[in-house]
Each structure stands twice: as C-alpha cells, then as structure tokens.
Design a protein around this motif. Structure first.
Motif, mmCIF file in Angstrom:
data_model
loop_
_atom_site.group_PDB
_atom_site.id
_atom_site.type_symbol
_atom_site.label_atom_id
_atom_site.label_comp_id
_atom_site.label_asym_id
_atom_site.label_seq_id
_atom_site.Cartn_x
_atom_site.Cartn_y
_atom_site.Cartn_z
ATOM 1 N N LYS A 67 68.877 58.969 -3.833
ATOM 2 C CA LYS A 67 70.135 58.277 -3.558
ATOM 3 C C LYS A 67 70.133 57.695 -2.148
ATOM 4 C CE LYS A 67 73.289 57.899 -5.721
ATOM 5 N NZ LYS A 67 73.769 56.769 -6.568
ATOM 6 N N GLY A 68 69.542 58.424 -1.197
ATOM 7 C CA GLY A 68 69.470 57.937 0.187
ATOM 8 C C GLY A 68 68.700 56.629 0.293
ATOM 9 N N ALA A 69 67.560 56.553 -0.412
ATOM 10 C CA ALA A 69 66.769 55.320 -0.406
ATOM 11 C C ALA A 69 67.561 54.177 -1.022
ATOM 12 C CB ALA A 69 65.456 55.524 -1.154
ATOM 13 N N SER A 70 68.247 54.469 -2.131
ATOM 14 C CA SER A 70 69.058 53.450 -2.799
ATOM 15 C C SER A 70 70.162 52.940 -1.880
ATOM 16 C CB SER A 70 69.668 54.037 -4.071
ATOM 17 O OG SER A 70 70.541 53.118 -4.682
ATOM 18 N N ALA B 3 63.494 64.102 4.993
ATOM 19 C CA ALA B 3 62.476 63.100 5.350
ATOM 20 C C ALA B 3 62.006 63.167 6.804
ATOM 21 C CB ALA B 3 62.981 61.697 5.005
ATOM 22 N N PRO B 4 62.916 63.294 7.811
ATOM 23 C CA PRO B 4 62.451 63.297 9.203
ATOM 24 C C PRO B 4 61.482 64.421 9.532
ATOM 25 C CG PRO B 4 64.826 62.958 9.107
ATOM 26 C CD PRO B 4 64.394 63.330 7.729
ATOM 27 N N SER B 5 61.611 65.562 8.865
ATOM 28 C CA SER B 5 60.708 66.677 9.154
ATOM 29 C C SER B 5 59.286 66.391 8.697
ATOM 30 C CB SER B 5 61.220 67.967 8.493
ATOM 31 O OG SER B 5 61.205 67.862 7.080
ATOM 32 N N PHE B 6 59.127 65.387 7.847
ATOM 33 C CA PHE B 6 57.798 64.962 7.407
ATOM 34 C C PHE B 6 57.338 63.702 8.147
ATOM 35 C CE2 PHE B 6 59.402 67.561 3.980
ATOM 36 C CZ PHE B 6 58.293 68.301 3.581
ATOM 37 N N GLY B 7 58.157 63.249 9.121
ATOM 38 C CA GLY B 7 57.797 62.053 9.873
ATOM 39 C C GLY B 7 57.804 60.805 9.022
ATOM 40 N N GLU B 8 58.700 60.760 8.042
ATOM 41 C CA GLU B 8 58.753 59.620 7.134
ATOM 42 C C GLU B 8 60.181 59.103 6.984
ATOM 43 O OE1 GLU B 8 56.813 60.033 3.356
ATOM 44 O OE2 GLU B 8 55.469 61.593 4.110
ATOM 45 N N THR C 37 69.305 58.159 11.746
ATOM 46 C CA THR C 37 69.027 58.067 10.312
ATOM 47 C C THR C 37 69.154 56.629 9.836
ATOM 48 O OG1 THR C 37 69.821 60.316 9.939
ATOM 49 C CG2 THR C 37 69.771 58.867 8.029
ATOM 50 N N THR C 38 70.196 55.956 10.314
ATOM 51 C CA THR C 38 70.401 54.554 9.941
ATOM 52 C C THR C 38 69.352 53.644 10.564
ATOM 53 O OG1 THR C 38 72.771 54.846 9.587
ATOM 54 C CG2 THR C 38 72.017 52.614 10.117
ATOM 55 N N SER C 39 69.033 53.861 11.831
ATOM 56 C CA SER C 39 68.038 53.024 12.507
ATOM 57 C C SER C 39 66.693 53.086 11.792
ATOM 58 C CB SER C 39 67.875 53.470 13.961
ATOM 59 O OG SER C 39 69.073 53.336 14.675
ATOM 60 N N VAL C 40 66.250 54.307 11.501
ATOM 61 C CA VAL C 40 64.942 54.502 10.858
ATOM 62 C C VAL C 40 64.935 53.949 9.435
ATOM 63 C CG1 VAL C 40 63.366 56.256 9.938
ATOM 64 C CG2 VAL C 40 64.276 56.484 12.258
ATOM 65 N N ASN C 41 65.940 54.313 8.665
ATOM 66 C CA ASN C 41 65.902 53.974 7.237
ATOM 67 C C ASN C 41 66.325 52.542 6.936
ATOM 68 O OD1 ASN C 41 64.983 56.565 6.156
ATOM 69 N ND2 ASN C 41 66.898 57.332 6.998
ATOM 70 N N LEU C 42 67.191 51.973 7.759
ATOM 71 C CA LEU C 42 67.493 50.551 7.609
ATOM 72 C C LEU C 42 66.262 49.723 7.961
ATOM 73 C CD1 LEU C 42 69.341 48.129 7.148
ATOM 74 C CD2 LEU C 42 70.178 48.400 9.495
ATOM 75 N N TYR D 59 59.403 58.619 1.730
ATOM 76 C CA TYR D 59 59.471 60.026 1.331
ATOM 77 C C TYR D 59 59.907 60.186 -0.118
ATOM 78 C CZ TYR D 59 60.800 64.970 1.401
ATOM 79 O OH TYR D 59 60.917 66.313 1.126
ATOM 80 N N ASP D 60 60.934 59.462 -0.514
ATOM 81 C CA ASP D 60 61.399 59.525 -1.907
ATOM 82 C C ASP D 60 62.175 58.250 -2.227
ATOM 83 O OD1 ASP D 60 62.369 60.052 -4.407
ATOM 84 O OD2 ASP D 60 63.092 62.064 -3.965
#
Length: 264
Positions: free
Chosen positions: A237-240, A222-227, A18-23, A232-233
């Motif tokens: 709060k996760g994006a922030s 988000a991962p279930s949508f490949g994003e 989660t951190t690798s992808v979103n960072l 994804y959003d």
C-alpha cells in the motif's frame, strides 16, 4: 528545466524523510531523473537509500561550505534514475559556520543552480527545524511540500511554518510556491484520522494533495533494509500511495496547474 521541491515541516516524525525517499524513488520508477539532497544532519534519507553514512566524506556539508562542487558530492542511489547528495552528522555544525557568511541563505541555491538542467526533479529533505538549513532549502526551491500527519497535533506549528514560507517569499525567494500539503500516517479505522483529513481539507482546500499516505508496516520496514518502498515491496500500500503522489505531481506539471501562494 527541472523542478526543485523542498519537503519541510519543523515538526519531527511527520513523514518528511519517508516522503523524500519514496517520492524520489516513485518519480524515478516513472522514468523521471531525480536528485535527492539530504539536508538533515540525521542523514536518514541517505541511509534509507543504502548509503553508509559513517563513511560519507563528501556531501551536503561540503556543498554548503563550497569546499566541493555539486558534481563531486553526488552519488548513485540504489533506486533507478535516482541520485543522492548524502549527509553526515557533521552537517549539524553548518548553521554555526554559515552564520557570519554573506548571503548565507543562498549557499544551497548557488551550489545547485547548475543542476536544474540535469534533472527532472530535485527533492530536498529538510531538517525538523526552521533554522538556516531549512531556510537554505526554501530559498533554493521552486516549491515546498508540507507533510501533515493525521494525528491529534497535526496542525500544531503549521501556522509558524506558513509564516516562514511567507517570509521566504518576501525576503529571499519570491517565486516559492506551496506545491501542496500531504496527509501522512492515515489510518482509516481511526475516527481521529478522518477528522484530521476533514479539517485540513476544509481549511486548505485544493492546497491539499488528493493522495493520502496510509500507515503501512512495509513502509516502516523499508528504511532498515536501506531501500525505498518501491524496491522493498512494490505491491505494498505504501508503494501504491507514493506512486500515486508521483503521478499527481507529474499531472500537475503537464497541466501547468497554477500553484496557490496562499500562506494563511
């Protein structure tokens, strides 16, 4: 010159992928050129950025085997400014295949050496183990980020990981720094989460990132949508949280803040 950061913890389910992808996506959104290397046979970082892992014919496996060059295995991710070296389940065999090869700990470092000039950040998503795959990642990295979930067993096994980092510093990569410890899966409503935050900050001080990754439904979806969570959003709060982490990294880089090599 770019910076190579491994995301490592031998415990599963702490937020490494989660951190690798979103960072990576957050850094890309902040106009940094990023390469994400999926070094986990589960290949979740690859699928999390829209790659059909069943059809991956060239990726981390071939890179470590040196049967393909870095430029041949890089694909474009579905996040701005982010490229990816994908993984496939065949990566599970690499530790057996490399074990008798000379300099087996440096296969990844050698393969990606030419890429440091091409990217601002290279992020490596490590497998949930302290095996040869993770050792290759730590030997190639300039720094390591250690995700720690805000749950009961948060510090279990952390000493073993820090000892591994210390061994890598001594034997393979004297320049490896601990970029920081990242608190994940935080729920402010839970007394336990707050206790873990307090304990980790008390013990490790400024080795802990100011940014905390909170539990967030959108982050899980988000991962279930490949994003990534950024695409994804972006208002979640996760994006922030991950944009905050990316900004914290960039601020450290600008300020050239000295990293602590304390591992005990």
């Amino acid at each position: 010159m770019g910076k190579i950061i491994a995301i490592a913890n031998q415990k599963g389910g702490v937020g490494k992928t989660t951190t690798s992808v979103n960072l990576s996506a957050a850094l890309g959104a902040l106009e940094q050129k990023v390469l994400l290397i999926d070094a986990d046979p589960q290949a979740n970082a690859s699928s999390g950025l829209g790659i059909d892992v069943e059809n991956v014919s060239l990726g981390t496996y071939q890179l470590l085997e040196h049967t393909a060059t870095a430029s041949e295995v890089i694909v474009k991710a579905n996040s701005p400014n982010v490229s990816l070296i994908p993984a496939h389940i065949d990566l599970v065999a690499i530790e057996i295949e490399l074990v008798e090869k000379p300099n087996r700990e440096f296969m990844l470092a050698e393969a990606i050496k030419p890429l440091k000039e091409q990217y601002d950040y290279i992020v490596i998503d490590c497998a949930p183990s302290l095996g040869l795959l993770t050792l290759n990642a730590l030997s190639a990295a300039d720094a390591v980020i250690i995700p720690i979930q805000c749950e009961y067993y948060a510090l279990e096994g952390l000493g073993k990981l820090l000892n591994t980092v210390k061994s890598v510093q001594k034997l393979y990569n004297k320049d490896l720094d601990i970029e920081g410890m990242l608190l994940t899966m935080y729920d402010s409503r839970l007394r336990l989460s707050n206790q873990v935050v307090e304990e980790v900050r008390k013990h490790f001080g400024d080795m802990v990132f100011e940014t905390i990754i909170q539990r967030n439904v959108k982050l899980s979806e988000a991962p279930s949508f490949g994003e990534s969570i950024i695409s994804y959003d972006a208002s979640s709060k996760g994006a922030s949280n991950y944009l905050g982490l990316a900004r914290e990294l960039l601020k450290r880089k600008v300020n050239d803040k000295p990293k602590k090599k304390k591992t005990s």
